[in-house]
Design a protein around this motif. Structure first.
Motif, mmCIF file in Angstrom:
data_model
loop_
_atom_site.group_PDB
_atom_site.id
_atom_site.type_symbol
_atom_site.label_atom_id
_atom_site.label_comp_id
_atom_site.label_asym_id
_atom_site.label_seq_id
_atom_site.Cartn_x
_atom_site.Cartn_y
_atom_site.Cartn_z
ATOM 1 N N ALA A 196 0.881 -1.233 0.051
ATOM 2 C CA ALA A 196 0.080 -0.626 -0.269
ATOM 3 C C ALA A 196 1.200 0.998 -0.182
ATOM 4 O O ALA A 196 1.206 1.985 -0.424
ATOM 5 N N ARG A 197 2.048 0.932 1.088
ATOM 6 C CA ARG A 197 2.993 2.332 1.096
ATOM 7 C C ARG A 197 3.501 2.382 -0.239
ATOM 8 O O ARG A 197 3.919 3.847 -1.484
ATOM 9 N N TYR A 198 4.316 1.157 -1.410
ATOM 10 C CA TYR A 198 4.388 1.769 -3.231
ATOM 11 C C TYR A 198 3.337 2.493 -3.777
ATOM 12 O O TYR A 198 3.643 3.204 -4.302
ATOM 13 N N TRP A 199 1.741 1.894 -3.630
ATOM 14 C CA TRP A 199 0.888 1.994 -4.437
ATOM 15 C C TRP A 199 0.318 3.878 -3.902
ATOM 16 O O TRP A 199 0.555 4.764 -5.028
ATOM 17 N N LEU A 200 1.089 4.123 -2.672
ATOM 18 C CA LEU A 200 0.910 6.071 -2.603
ATOM 19 C C LEU A 200 2.200 6.296 -2.927
ATOM 20 O O LEU A 200 1.505 7.583 -3.365
ATOM 21 N N GLY A 201 3.358 5.621 -2.800
ATOM 22 C CA GLY A 201 4.020 6.597 -3.788
ATOM 23 C C GLY A 201 3.944 7.044 -5.327
ATOM 24 O O GLY A 201 4.610 7.660 -5.799
#
Length: 282
Positions: A196-201
């Motif tokens: 989820a952090r990756y997609w947020l990035g």
């Protein structure tokens, strides 16, 4: 002029005496009347005699020089009268034309006034419409500048992640950012939180918010997870650092990418090489 008056008086004296003396014995006239030409000649002669008598009496009574007028004075007067009549008729026609023009001009002025009134009313209405349109455009710009509030995330972490991922697939980066940020905040320790952090990035990177994107990518690759998205997250972290003008940190991240993910996809390896050139890595 006095000499002419005396001569005329001398010539007219016998005529005047004859006119004043008792009638002489007249020779009987033939019974046949005079022809028309003779009658007209006699009338003209009588007219001349009358005018000459008037001239003589005028000079005698006033003692002033006598102005002799032509014998055809009455004809001239008639001609002048006719000319005056013609002029009066012409003047009447001109007056009529002037009245018509004045009437037309008045109508044109009234029409112009009415047209101006209508034009002013139309301008007022147009101004009101323009003001409404401007207000609507301003409201639309403000609405576009303010991102809509994202829908409330589902209580189930799996559904919340699926909803955020769908926003990203639909190109709705604003709602995708909000949904993944909510997921990270609400579920910081789930198995899918690093992803989820990756997609947020990703949502931040495409919007060129490189500082926030670097923070999201850094949280995603903490611990160097062995996942399909980890090499790309590491590459995006280095590119965000280059955009933030931190080439040294970018080069260190690229070194870790080569070390931690030696079997990264060829596309990631190719972009990593170009990023090294941009960061001027040794």
């Amino acid at each position: 002029m006095k000499l002419k008056s005396a001569l005329l008086a001398g010539l007219l004296a016998p005529l005047l005496v004859m006119g004043a003396a008792p009638a002489l014995a007249q020779t009987p006239m033939p019974e046949d009347p005079l022809d028309d030409r003779s009658v007209k000649r006699v009338e003209r002669m009588e007219k001349v005699v009358r005018e000459l008598r008037a001239i003589v009496f005028q000079g005698r009574d006033t003692g002033k020089p006598v102005v002799v007028q032509p014998a055809e004075t009455e004809a001239q007067i008639l001609t002048l009268g006719e000319r005056i009549g013609d002029l009066e008729q012409t003047l009447q026609k001109v007056n009529g034309q002037n009245e018509t023009l004045t009437h037309d001009l008045d109508q044109a002025r009234r029409a112009s006034t009415e047209q101006k009134t209508r034009g002013d009313a139309l301008e007022a209405r147009l101004g009101a419409l323009e003001a409404k349109l401007t207000a609507m455009e301003t409201a639309a710009v403000q609405a576009a500048a303010e991102p809509p509030a994202p829908p409330a995330p589902p209580a189930d972490p799996a559904l919340a992640f699926k909803q955020a991922r769908q926003f990203l697939l639909d190109g709705d980066y604003a709602n995708a950012e909000a949904a993944f940020s909510a997921y990270v905040s609400n579920y910081p320790d789930t198995a899918r939180t690093p992803e989820a952090r990756y997609w947020l990035g990703e949502t931040l990177f495409v919007r060129e918010a490189y500082g926030d994107a670097a923070g999201a990518y850094l949280g995603a690759v903490r611990g160097w997870p062995q996942t399909s998205w980890a090499p790309d997250a590491t590459l995006k972290l280095s590119r965000s650092l280059v955009a933030l003008k931190k080439p040294t940190d970018a080069c260190k991240t690229l070194d870790e990418l080569a070390k931690r993910y030696p079997k990264a996809p060829p596309a990631v390896v190719s972009r990593a090489a170009s990023t090294r050139v941009a960061a001027k890595c040794a």
